[in-house]
Motif scaffolding. Structure first.
Motif, PDB file in Angstrom:
ATOM      1  N   GLU A 113     -14.980  33.892-110.177  1.00 45.15           N
ATOM      2  CA  GLU A 113     -13.790  34.565-110.070  1.00 45.15           C
ATOM      3  C   GLU A 113     -12.803  33.515-108.365  1.00 45.15           C
ATOM      4  N   HIS A 114     -13.434  33.103-108.084  1.00 46.14           N
ATOM      5  CA  HIS A 114     -13.044  32.104-106.835  1.00 46.14           C
ATOM      6  C   HIS A 114     -12.450  30.723-107.345  1.00 46.14           C
ATOM      7  N   LEU A 115     -13.168  31.061-108.550  1.00 49.71           N
ATOM      8  CA  LEU A 115     -12.111  29.138-109.748  1.00 49.71           C
ATOM      9  C   LEU A 115     -11.240  29.539-109.706  1.00 49.71           C
ATOM     10  N   ILE A 116     -11.117  30.824-110.450  1.00 46.68           N
ATOM     11  CA  ILE A 116      -9.777  31.219-111.350  1.00 46.68           C
ATOM     12  C   ILE A 116      -8.597  31.516-110.845  1.00 46.68           C
ATOM     13  N   GLU A 117      -9.540  31.983-109.742  1.00 50.45           N
ATOM     14  CA  GLU A 117      -8.463  32.070-107.974  1.00 50.45           C
ATOM     15  C   GLU A 117      -6.850  30.987-107.569  1.00 50.45           C
ATOM     16  N   LYS A 118      -8.094  29.793-107.413  1.00 57.45           N
ATOM     17  CA  LYS A 118      -7.599  28.801-106.985  1.00 57.45           C
ATOM     18  C   LYS A 118      -6.971  27.992-107.846  1.00 57.45           C
TER      19      LYS A 118
ATOM     20  N   ILE B 142      -5.310  24.138-115.004  1.00 65.70           N
ATOM     21  CA  ILE B 142      -5.056  23.068-114.683  1.00 65.70           C
ATOM     22  C   ILE B 142      -5.934  22.363-115.496  1.00 65.70           C
ATOM     23  N   GLY B 143      -6.680  22.233-114.815  1.00 71.64           N
ATOM     24  CA  GLY B 143      -8.192  20.741-115.484  1.00 71.64           C
ATOM     25  C   GLY B 143      -7.670  21.413-116.953  1.00 71.64           C
ATOM     26  N   TYR B 144      -8.487  22.161-117.246  1.00 67.82           N
ATOM     27  CA  TYR B 144      -8.593  22.544-118.796  1.00 67.82           C
ATOM     28  C   TYR B 144      -7.305  22.670-119.676  1.00 67.82           C
ATOM     29  N   LYS B 145      -6.164  22.648-119.133  1.00 65.13           N
ATOM     30  CA  LYS B 145      -4.868  23.247-119.647  1.00 65.13           C
ATOM     31  C   LYS B 145      -4.979  20.756-119.904  1.00 65.13           C
ATOM     32  N   ASN B 146      -4.885  20.384-119.426  1.00 66.69           N
ATOM     33  CA  ASN B 146      -4.427  18.240-119.485  1.00 66.69           C
ATOM     34  C   ASN B 146      -5.520  17.639-120.531  1.00 66.69           C
ATOM     35  N   THR B 147      -7.153  18.662-119.730  1.00 70.19           N
ATOM     36  CA  THR B 147      -8.400  17.824-120.899  1.00 70.19           C
ATOM     37  C   THR B 147      -8.456  18.662-122.706  1.00 70.19           C
TER      38      THR B 147
END
Length: 295
Positions: free
Chosen positions: A67-72, A77-82
């Protein structure tokens, strides 16, 4: 072979089979345990990890690290670009490599040997890191995801293997297709490509994994936070998480902690691409062997 002969052969191989089985099992355990431990830590709370650094299951189960990673927001952004780089890059790369391999597999034509040797030259010599960076700068591709796509777009090794695969197609099939009225495009799409299914599946996966794991050139060529790839984001998350090592992580939440956040980030970057392997694993051995007999 008679039933008695098969039984005798099985008896002779039993000792070696047992040794091979035990060795492979031990190797699998050695490989699997660190991965499993990372999963457990990512689902652990700060307090439980401090009391039990190594466990076979989460003592205090929590999803707070994820949850902390998703909230950040960085991971999204990394998923979208990759995903964009991997999908577009894999499609363009496979199209280019298959087209070049098929052209090189055809009979002699003017310039074939020259262009093939020119491609082989790139396997042994490259422009170097600085000239490559300056070339991308001159092309205006700094801070563009297209720089990553273009840099990894062609593999001379893959082209050679694909070329050899096309050359192993029986010429009678092509002749039969021509008698039926098929032109070169129809022969390529409906005769040649289906026969190279194993090779295409294997190199598609290898190319996709290469794009997904690309980090070095993404670090050099991408400066904007909105265009960072997943691996660059992972590195940034690991670096930022180091600041939480000696803190109670009040900002991140009572259950989130540095090591858990790191492992959660690793899981989020690994799992999607790992899901492709079970579907394409059966093509690996056949795909690597096809086209590797002759040059």
């Amino acid at each position: 072979m008679t039933a008695k002969g098969r039984k005798s052969r099985l008896h002779r191989a039993t000792g070696w089979d047992a040794l091979i089985f035990l060795s492979l099992t031990l190797l699998a355990i050695i490989i699997f345990l660190p991965f499993y431990n990372a999963v457990v830590i990512s689902l652990e709370t700060n307090r439980a990890y401090a009391l039990h650094p190594v466990t076979m299951y989460p003592v205090e189960f929590t999803l707070r690290n994820y949850e902390h990673l998703i909230e950040k927001g960085q991971i999204g952004i990394g998923y979208k670009n990759t995903i964009f780089i991997t999908f577009v890059g894999t499609v363009l790369s496979m199209f280019s490599m298959v087209a070049m391999a098929y052209a090189f597999s055809r009979k002699q034509y003017p310039g074939k040997k020259f262009f093939f040797l020119l491609m082989l030259f790139t396997m042994f010599f490259s422009g170097g890191m600085i000239p490559t960076y300056l070339q991308f700068k001159n092309l205006g591709l700094i801070n563009s995801v297209w720089a990553i796509i273009l840099y990894s777009g062609i593999s001379a090794y893959n082209i050679i293997i694909l070329k050899n695969g096309f050359e192993q197609t029986p010429p009678e099939l092509e002749e039969a297709a021509k008698i039926d009225g098929a032109n070169d495009l129809v022969i390529f799409l409906r005769v040649e490509l289906p026969l190279q299914g194993a090779l295409l599946a294997t190199f598609t996966l290898f190319t996709a994994v290469g794009y997904w794991n690309e980090w070095f050139w993404s670090t050099l060529l991408i400066n904007s936070g909105s265009k960072m790839t997943l691996q660059v984001v992972l590195k940034a998350i690991v670096a930022e998480s180091a600041a939480l090592e000696d803190v109670s992580t009040g900002e991140a939440g009572m259950d989130a902690f540095a090591q858990g956040i790191k492992m959660a980030a690793v899981m989020l970057t690994m799992v999607p691409i790992m899901c492709l392997y079970p579907f394409l694993q059966k093509y690996f051995v056949k795909g690597v062997l096809v086209g590797s007999v002759k040059m």
